[in-house]
Design a protein around this motif. Structure first.
Motif, PDB file in Angstrom:
ATOM      1  N   GLU A  27     -43.597 -15.708 -49.340  1.00 60.38           N
ATOM      2  CA  GLU A  27     -43.507 -14.253 -49.394  1.00 60.38           C
ATOM      3  C   GLU A  27     -43.782 -13.732 -50.804  1.00 60.38           C
ATOM      4  O   GLU A  27     -44.246 -12.614 -50.988  1.00 60.38           O
TER       5      GLU A  27
ATOM      6  N   THR B 229     -44.264  -9.113 -50.969  1.00 57.25           N
ATOM      7  CA  THR B 229     -44.970  -9.513 -49.760  1.00 57.25           C
ATOM      8  C   THR B 229     -46.452  -9.651 -50.052  1.00 57.25           C
ATOM      9  O   THR B 229     -47.048  -8.799 -50.716  1.00 57.25           O
TER      10      THR B 229
ATOM     11  N   THR C  93     -45.234 -16.174 -45.172  1.00 60.64           N
ATOM     12  CA  THR C  93     -46.143 -15.237 -44.506  1.00 60.64           C
ATOM     13  C   THR C  93     -47.394 -15.966 -44.028  1.00 60.64           C
ATOM     14  O   THR C  93     -48.033 -16.683 -44.807  1.00 60.64           O
TER      15      THR C  93
ATOM     16  N   GLN D  59     -50.539 -10.346 -39.987  1.00 63.31           N
ATOM     17  CA  GLN D  59     -49.517 -11.136 -40.661  1.00 63.31           C
ATOM     18  C   GLN D  59     -48.321 -11.378 -39.755  1.00 63.31           C
ATOM     19  O   GLN D  59     -47.919 -10.502 -39.001  1.00 63.31           O
TER      20      GLN D  59
ATOM     21  N   LYS E 259     -44.373 -13.107 -40.270  1.00 64.27           N
ATOM     22  CA  LYS E 259     -43.434 -13.573 -41.292  1.00 64.27           C
ATOM     23  C   LYS E 259     -42.325 -14.389 -40.650  1.00 64.27           C
ATOM     24  O   LYS E 259     -41.712 -13.984 -39.670  1.00 64.27           O
TER      25      LYS E 259
END
Length: 342
Positions: A15, A99, A34, A108, A110
Motif C-alpha cells: 500500500e 495508496t 494493492t 485495484q 486491496k
C-alpha cells in the motif's frame, strides 16, 4: 456482451508503493497490499469487471510454490479485505501508508496480510481466474512476476517497564463549591513509553456498568462513614467522543453517585491530555460528607466496600499488546498497576 477472458496487467505492491517491508508476527499487524489488474476480453480490449467479482476471483499466493495464503485464517500467513486498527508498517514513520495509483484501464483490489508467531519470510504473488475460466498468476512460474516480500518480526509483550503510569489533579464539576461534600480527584494515565509508538486500543474486563456507576472498579466507605474512596476506569472508546459533553466542552465521567439519601453526584474532567486515544484514563476519588455519612444501598453499592481485580489489555500501532491488573483492594491509598502473569 464482452467476456472477461484474460488480463494485460497483473501486479502487486504494498500500500505504501514499496515491494518489501517487515510485519509483526502477532496475528494482528496488517500490511496493506494493492493488486493492479487490467481485465481484457477475447479481443484483448480492456473491460471493467464488477469489483465484487474481482475480489471473489483473486487470491494471494506464495510467489515460489503458488499455494494460497489462508483467507482470514488463524495459522501461518493469512489475509483479508477488512483492515483492523493495527495497519502501521514496522520501521516506517507516519500514521498510515499511502495508496498506489492504478494505471489507466487498471482496477485495484486491496487486501491486508498478516502472520502468526513463528512464520517464515514470505514472497507473495497473486492468482486470478477469469470469467472464461482461465488462470493467470504473478508468480515464479507465472505469466507475470510482480511480488511483495514480507519479513516477520517477533511479537512484543509489554510490561510495566514499558509504560508510563502517572497522575495529576483532576477538576470536578462541584469540587469544593459545596457545604455538603468535598471531592478530591486524581486522573491516572496509562500510556506506552516507547519512542515512535503508542497504544491505540484498550480493553478492560472487570467493572460496574450500571447507569451512574459505569467504569467503577472499586470503592470503600471506612468506619465513620464520612469518607468515600472510589476508582474508575474510563474504558469506553473512542476516548475523544465517548465521554464528550457539548454543554461542558470537554469529556466528563460521573463519580460519587449517591442519589438515595445523600442526593449527590459529581463529574470529573477526564481525557484532558493531548491525543486521548493513545492513553487510558482512570480516576481516583476521595469524597467526604458530613451528617450521617454516606448512605447505602445506592445502585450497585450494597456493602461498605467492594472491588474488582480489573484486567487491562492495551495494543500498540502494530497489534503488540500488554496486559495489566488494577487491584481494587488498594483503593484507600492509590491506584496501582501490576504485570499480568499468566
Amino acid at each position: 456482451m464482452p467476456i472477461w477472458t484474460n488480463v494485460s496487467k497483473l501486479s502487486v505492491v504494498l500500500e505504501s508503493g514499496e515491494q518489501n517491508c517487515d510485519v509483526y508476527a502477532n496475528g494482528q499487524n496488517m500490511i496493506g497490499v494493492t493488486i493492479d489488474i487490467t481485465p481484457v476480453d477475447e479481443h484483448g480490449k480492456s473491460i471493467e469487471v464488477d469489483p465484487k467479482d474481482l475480489v471473489a476471483n483473486l487470491w494471494l499466493v506464495d510467489y515460489v510454490d503458488g499455494t494460497k495464503l489462508n483467507w482470514r485464517g488463524s495459522t501461518g500467513w493469512g489475509y483479508t479485505d477488512v483492515a483492523n486498527d493495527f495497519v502501521a508498517v514496522p520501521g516506517r514513520s507516519g500514521e498510515r501508508p499511502g495508496t498506489s495509483t492504478a494505471d489507466q484501464g487498471a482496477q485495484q483490489v486491496k487486501f491486508y496480510v498478516y502472520c502468526q508467531p513463528g512464520a517464515n519470510p514470505k514472497s507473495i504473488g497473486v492468482r486470478v481466474v477469469t470469467d472464461a475460466g482461465n488462470t493467470v498468476t504473478s508468480s515464479q512460474d507465472g505469466s507475470f512476476h510482480s511480488k511483495v516480500a514480507l519479513t516477520p518480526r517477533a511479537a512484543v509483550t509489554y510490561m510495566l517497564g514499558d509504560i508510563t503510569w502517572n497522575y495529576s489533579r483532576a477538576t470536578t464539576q462541584f469540587g469544593d463549591d459545596t457545604t455538603d461534600v468535598t471531592t478530591d480527584a486524581w486522573n491516572y494515565y496509562l500510556s506506552l513509553n516507547v519512542p515512535g509508538n503508542y497504544f491505540v486500543t484498550f480493553r478492560v474486563h472487570g467493572h460496574y456498568s450500571d447507569d451512574g456507576y459505569d467504569g467503577l472498579v472499586a470503592y470503600s466507605i471506612p468506619s465513620g462513614r464520612d469518607d468515600f474512596y472510589g476508582a474508575y476506569i474510563w474504558y469506553q472508546e473512542p476516548h475523544d467522543s465517548a465521554y464528550y459533553s457539548e454543554d461542558d466542552g470537554g469529556s466528563l465521567g460521573q463519580i460519587v453517585d449517591f442519589p438515595e439519601g445523600n442526593l449527590w453526584s459529581d463529574w470529573a474532567r477526564i481525557y484532558d491530555r493531548e491525543y486521548p486515544g493513545r492513553y487510558l484514563c482512570c480516576t481516583w476519588v476521595h469524597a467526604t460528607t458530613g451528617g450521617d455519612g454516606w448512605v447505602i444501598p445506592n445502585g450497585p453499592l450494597t456493602a461498605w466496600s467492594a472491588w474488582f481485580t480489573s484486567r487491562i489489555v492495551a495494543w500498540d500501532r502494530y497489534g503488540n499488546k500488554g496486559t495489566f491488573w488494577l487491584k481494587g483492594s488498594d483503593i484507600t491509598s492509590a491506584l496501582k498497576l501490576y504485570d499480568h502473569v499468566p
